[in-house]
Design a protein around this motif. Structure first.
Motif, PDB file in Angstrom:
ATOM      1  N   VAL A 106       0.849  -1.195   0.000  1.00 38.10           N
ATOM      2  CA  VAL A 106       0.000   0.000   0.000  1.00 38.10           C
ATOM      3  C   VAL A 106       0.881   1.240   0.000  1.00 38.10           C
ATOM      4  O   VAL A 106       0.663   2.176  -0.778  1.00 38.10           O
ATOM      5  N   ALA A 107       1.892   1.253   0.854  1.00 43.59           N
ATOM      6  CA  ALA A 107       2.795   2.409   0.942  1.00 43.59           C
ATOM      7  C   ALA A 107       3.528   2.623  -0.382  1.00 43.59           C
ATOM      8  O   ALA A 107       3.666   3.769  -0.841  1.00 43.59           O
ATOM      9  N   ALA A 108       3.980   1.558  -1.013  1.00 45.91           N
ATOM     10  CA  ALA A 108       4.691   1.677  -2.291  1.00 45.91           C
ATOM     11  C   ALA A 108       3.761   2.203  -3.381  1.00 45.91           C
ATOM     12  O   ALA A 108       4.149   3.062  -4.183  1.00 45.91           O
ATOM     13  N   ALA A 109       2.534   1.712  -3.409  1.00 46.51           N
ATOM     14  CA  ALA A 109       1.574   2.172  -4.409  1.00 46.51           C
ATOM     15  C   ALA A 109       1.198   3.627  -4.174  1.00 46.51           C
ATOM     16  O   ALA A 109       1.065   4.407  -5.117  1.00 46.51           O
ATOM     17  N   ARG A 110       1.063   4.009  -2.918  1.00 47.91           N
ATOM     18  CA  ARG A 110       0.753   5.415  -2.607  1.00 47.91           C
ATOM     19  C   ARG A 110       1.907   6.325  -3.003  1.00 47.91           C
ATOM     20  O   ARG A 110       1.689   7.469  -3.410  1.00 47.91           O
ATOM     21  N   ARG A 111       3.117   5.842  -2.902  1.00 52.70           N
ATOM     22  CA  ARG A 111       4.284   6.617  -3.337  1.00 52.70           C
ATOM     23  C   ARG A 111       4.188   6.883  -4.836  1.00 52.70           C
ATOM     24  O   ARG A 111       4.452   7.980  -5.306  1.00 52.70           O
ATOM     25  N   ARG A 112       3.789   5.878  -5.619  1.00 52.27           N
ATOM     26  CA  ARG A 112       3.626   6.039  -7.066  1.00 52.27           C
ATOM     27  C   ARG A 112       2.539   7.075  -7.360  1.00 52.27           C
ATOM     28  O   ARG A 112       2.723   7.953  -8.200  1.00 52.27           O
ATOM     29  N   VAL A 113       1.421   7.000  -6.651  1.00 50.51           N
ATOM     30  CA  VAL A 113       0.341   7.975  -6.834  1.00 50.51           C
ATOM     31  C   VAL A 113       0.849   9.376  -6.522  1.00 50.51           C
ATOM     32  O   VAL A 113       0.614  10.318  -7.286  1.00 50.51           O
TER      33      VAL A 113
END
Length: 116
Positions: free
Chosen positions: A57-64
């Protein structure tokens, strides 16, 4: 600094909530690439949340976050910055996203099937 955009060009209102629009000075190919990363990130957040994977989740939020900063939808207000700086910021976000992709890819040497 001179006003580079009127209020209609700066904001999008959806269901009474105001959202910052994408910077209109960005080249189409940059917007398309950043928008693709944004979609991948949002999809990744949904998938990781469903799996209960907090790190994902944290990695995907970083991409966003990187994509939205590149698009001018987060961070400093794009209409306050010179156009060249805005384009540089978008290209830097794409470079950061490309580095994320490079680290997300499996290592071909370690993931290759063993010779038998």
């Amino acid at each position: 600094m001179a006003d580079v955009a009127n209020e209609d060009e700066r904001w999008l209102v959806v269901n009474g909530r105001r959202w910052r629009r994408t910077d209109p000075c960005l080249p189409d190919e940059v917007v398309a690439a950043l928008t693709s990363h944004l979609g991948r990130g949002r999809s990744g957040v949904r998938t990781a949340k469903a799996a209960g994977d907090d790190a994902a989740v944290a990695a995907a939020r970083r991409r966003v976050d990187l994509a939205k900063h590149g698009l001018g939808e987060r961070g400093s207000r794009w209409w306050d910055d010179p156009e060249a700086d805005r384009i540089d910021r978008a290209r830097a976000a794409l470079a950061d996203l490309a580095r994320l992709d490079a680290t997300d890819e499996p290592d071909a040497e370690t993931d290759a099937p063993a010779d038998t």
